[in-house]
Design an enzyme around this catalytic site. Structure first.
Site, PDB file in Angstrom:
ATOM      1  N   LYS A 178       0.830  -1.202   0.000  1.00 30.11           N
ATOM      2  CA  LYS A 178       0.000   0.000   0.000  1.00 30.11           C
ATOM      3  C   LYS A 178       0.866   1.253   0.000  1.00 30.11           C
ATOM      4  O   LYS A 178       0.577   2.229  -0.711  1.00 30.11           O
ATOM      5  CB  LYS A 178      -0.905  -0.001   1.238  1.00 30.11           C
ATOM      6  CG  LYS A 178      -1.690   1.284   1.451  1.00 30.11           C
ATOM      7  CD  LYS A 178      -2.559   1.205   2.692  1.00 30.11           C
ATOM      8  CE  LYS A 178      -1.792   1.466   3.956  1.00 30.11           C
ATOM      9  NZ  LYS A 178      -1.438   2.890   4.143  1.00 30.11           N
ATOM     10  N   ASN A 179       1.950   1.223   0.775  1.00 25.43           N
ATOM     11  CA  ASN A 179       2.774   2.416   0.946  1.00 25.43           C
ATOM     12  C   ASN A 179       3.702   2.677  -0.234  1.00 25.43           C
ATOM     13  O   ASN A 179       4.404   3.685  -0.238  1.00 25.43           O
ATOM     14  CB  ASN A 179       3.588   2.318   2.238  1.00 25.43           C
ATOM     15  CG  ASN A 179       2.707   2.410   3.466  1.00 25.43           C
ATOM     16  OD1 ASN A 179       1.594   2.929   3.398  1.00 25.43           O
ATOM     17  ND2 ASN A 179       3.180   1.902   4.579  1.00 25.43           N
ATOM     18  N   CYS A 181      -5.979   8.495  10.406  1.00 28.12           N
ATOM     19  CA  CYS A 181      -6.320   7.679  11.567  1.00 28.12           C
ATOM     20  C   CYS A 181      -5.882   8.383  12.838  1.00 28.12           C
ATOM     21  O   CYS A 181      -4.904   9.123  12.855  1.00 28.12           O
ATOM     22  CB  CYS A 181      -5.635   6.318  11.462  1.00 28.12           C
ATOM     23  SG  CYS A 181      -6.447   5.200  10.303  1.00 28.12           S
ATOM     24  N   ASP A 233       4.141  -0.402  12.476  1.00 27.89           N
ATOM     25  CA  ASP A 233       2.973  -1.149  12.017  1.00 27.89           C
ATOM     26  C   ASP A 233       3.019  -2.621  12.414  1.00 27.89           C
ATOM     27  O   ASP A 233       2.008  -3.318  12.303  1.00 27.89           O
ATOM     28  CB  ASP A 233       2.847  -1.054  10.498  1.00 27.89           C
ATOM     29  CG  ASP A 233       2.391   0.317  10.041  1.00 27.89           C
ATOM     30  OD1 ASP A 233       1.718   1.002  10.822  1.00 27.89           O
ATOM     31  OD2 ASP A 233       2.707   0.711   8.909  1.00 27.89           O
ATOM     32  N   VAL A 243       7.696   5.786  17.542  1.00 23.62           N
ATOM     33  CA  VAL A 243       7.429   6.464  16.276  1.00 23.62           C
ATOM     34  C   VAL A 243       6.203   7.358  16.366  1.00 23.62           C
ATOM     35  O   VAL A 243       6.229   8.516  15.970  1.00 23.62           O
ATOM     36  CB  VAL A 243       7.281   5.430  15.145  1.00 23.62           C
ATOM     37  CG1 VAL A 243       6.893   6.107  13.828  1.00 23.62           C
ATOM     38  CG2 VAL A 243       8.585   4.655  14.972  1.00 23.62           C
TER      39      VAL A 243
END
Length: 460
Positions: A45-46, A143, A332, A354
């Site tokens: 996705k990134n 988010c 993540d 982070v």
């Protein structure tokens, strides 16, 4: 003159959206059974969304392969189409053809409507300034995992020569004299800031030097995309990237790097449920740090040419983890890992350095029977290697604790997937609401759950 860009709160560059269209999507999950089977992981996705934006820079059409069918890709596709880019599906599944030759300025209202709460429009600015001489950014969402200011993006664009005008509906940018190279140093190796500089510098006049840049695999893959287009980009030691601007770029043909975040998520699902999952498309090199922690926690894996098989080895063991920028342990990865660590014998500690506020999802795990304490100011412990940050938090996970079913609401992408793992590991039935957010980063999520034997049904 060297410009310092402040980006302490937005290092991953994950331009997340709230899934307002999917708030009614609810899963009923019956847990307590191991997950076993195979899942296929496509492009990251990134990377995919950023490569799609890069197509704006070309004077000919581009082909992007292994594009995941996720909502973030749909948002970027609609934004490109709003700017007159022709986007067609290729004959090969997961292939997009992107032709920017008829690109035009889009109306503010149209950009706002297509973007929704997405933060991706900020990365359109550099390419659009080169292509059209102007760009518009609507109010941005994201988010709720910490403040994510866009000031560092605007500062970078100003440094390249852009004029920034703040309006009630958003921000308009223009480049009456074109864009020129810049000398920039980031105080934190931000993925988002690095992407912004790369996408802007490749066609700026002169040379751009970016210090303290992010070097995530997705960044390296974006550099590969830009080099295929004709860009001149070199990487030096100590996180220095040099970009020599060129007057024009062509299209590219590129296959996306695999999504290492999704691969790690399925690995943690196997660990938490005592399962056995083969993740097709996963590669060892990009997951080296994760694989070390997975093994320390009691996991076992077999690496093949076409993927990695993940399963639980012996009893789960406690670990101490510090999130960090690449090549460290990704932020993540910590959320799905924490679910598995609730079943480890002893006390685990996860230091989140982070993002601030990214451990809030653990409250729902405690509701399901976990024993997790969050320390809002972090913990100063022996053996720490990542420099402490003012925003950091720490989670102390005491285990093993049996998990039981509960009614939970998905807060964000990775936290939401973690709730699903917890529900699958728990005894009894759980209701997981707002599951649509997970579709932002997990292609064919329900089909993959079914492929590994999950017991679930969609109830709303």
């Amino acid at each position: 003159m060297k410009t310092l860009l402040s980006d302490a709160a937005s290092p991953t560059g994950e331009h997340e959206i709230a899934a307002t269209e999917a708030t009614g999507e609810i899963l009923s999950i019956r847990g307590g059974r191991p997950l076993r089977g195979r899942v296929d992981v496509k492009g990251a996705k990134n990377l995919a969304t950023k490569a799609m934006v890069a197509a704006l820079l070309g004077e000919s059409a581009s082909i992007l392969r292994d594009v995941p069918d996720i909502s973030d890709v749909k948002v970027v596709r609609s934004l490109l189409e709003a700017h007159g880019v022709r986007v067609d599906d290729g004959d090969e599944p997961g292939t997009l053809h992107l032709d920017p030759r008829d690109a035009v300025s889009a109306h503010m209202e149209e950009i706002d409507a297509h973007a929704g709460a997405s933060r991706i429009p900020i990365l359109f600015c550099g390419p659009l300034l080169h292509l059209l001489g102007q760009a518009f950014i609507p109010d941005l969402g994201g988010c709720r995992i910490g403040d994510r200011p866009i000031n560092f993006h605007l500062d970078a664009l100003r440094n390249f020569g852009a004029v920034v005008e703040k309006l009630p509906s958003g921000i308009r940018l223009s480049a009456p004299d074109g864009l020129h190279g810049a000398n920039i140093e980031l105080p934190y190796p931000s993925v988002g800031a690095t992407e912004q500089v790369l996408l802007t510098a490749v066609r700026a006049r002169g040379v751009t030097e970016l210090r303290n840049a992010a070097i995530e695999p997705e960044i390296m893959d974006l550099i590969a995309v830009l080099q295929k287009m004709g860009a001149i980009i070199s990487y030096e030691p100590n996180r220095v990237i040099l970009i020599e601007g060129v007057p024009s770029l062509s299209g590219y043909d590129h296959r996306c790097i695999f999504d290492r975040n999704e691969a790690a998520s399925w690995a943690c699902a196997a660990l938490a449920t005592d399962g056995d999952i083969f993740v097709s498309g996963a590669r060892q090199q990009e997951m080296l740090t994760f694989l070390n922690v997975f093994r320390k926690a009691g996991g076992s894996f077999d690496i093949g040419e076409d993927g990695i098989r993940f399963r639980r080895g012996d009893a789960l063991r406690p670990v101490m983890v510090e999130t960090d920028v690449h090549p460290g342990f990704m932020t993540d990865w910590q959320q799905p890992l924490i679910v598995a660590l609730t079943q480890a014998q002893g006390r685990s500690v996860v230091h989140e350095t982070v993002y601030e506020n990214r451990l809030g999802f653990t409250a729902a795990l405690n509701k399901m029977g976990a024993d997790i304490q969050v320390h809002a100011q972090g913990l100063d412990m022996p053996g720490r290697r990542v420099p402490r940050r003012a925003l950091e938090q720490a989670a102390v996970i005491n285990g093993p604790t049996p998990l039981h079913g509960a009614d939970v609401v998905v807060p964000d992408l990775r936290g939401g997937y973690s709730y699903v793992i917890a529900a699958l590991a728990a005894e009894g039935e759980s209701t997981v609401r707002n599951v649509g957010i997970i579709r932002r980063g997990y292609e064919k999520f329900f089909a993959k759950l079914d492929a590994v034997g999950a017991d679930f049904r969609v109830v709303g």
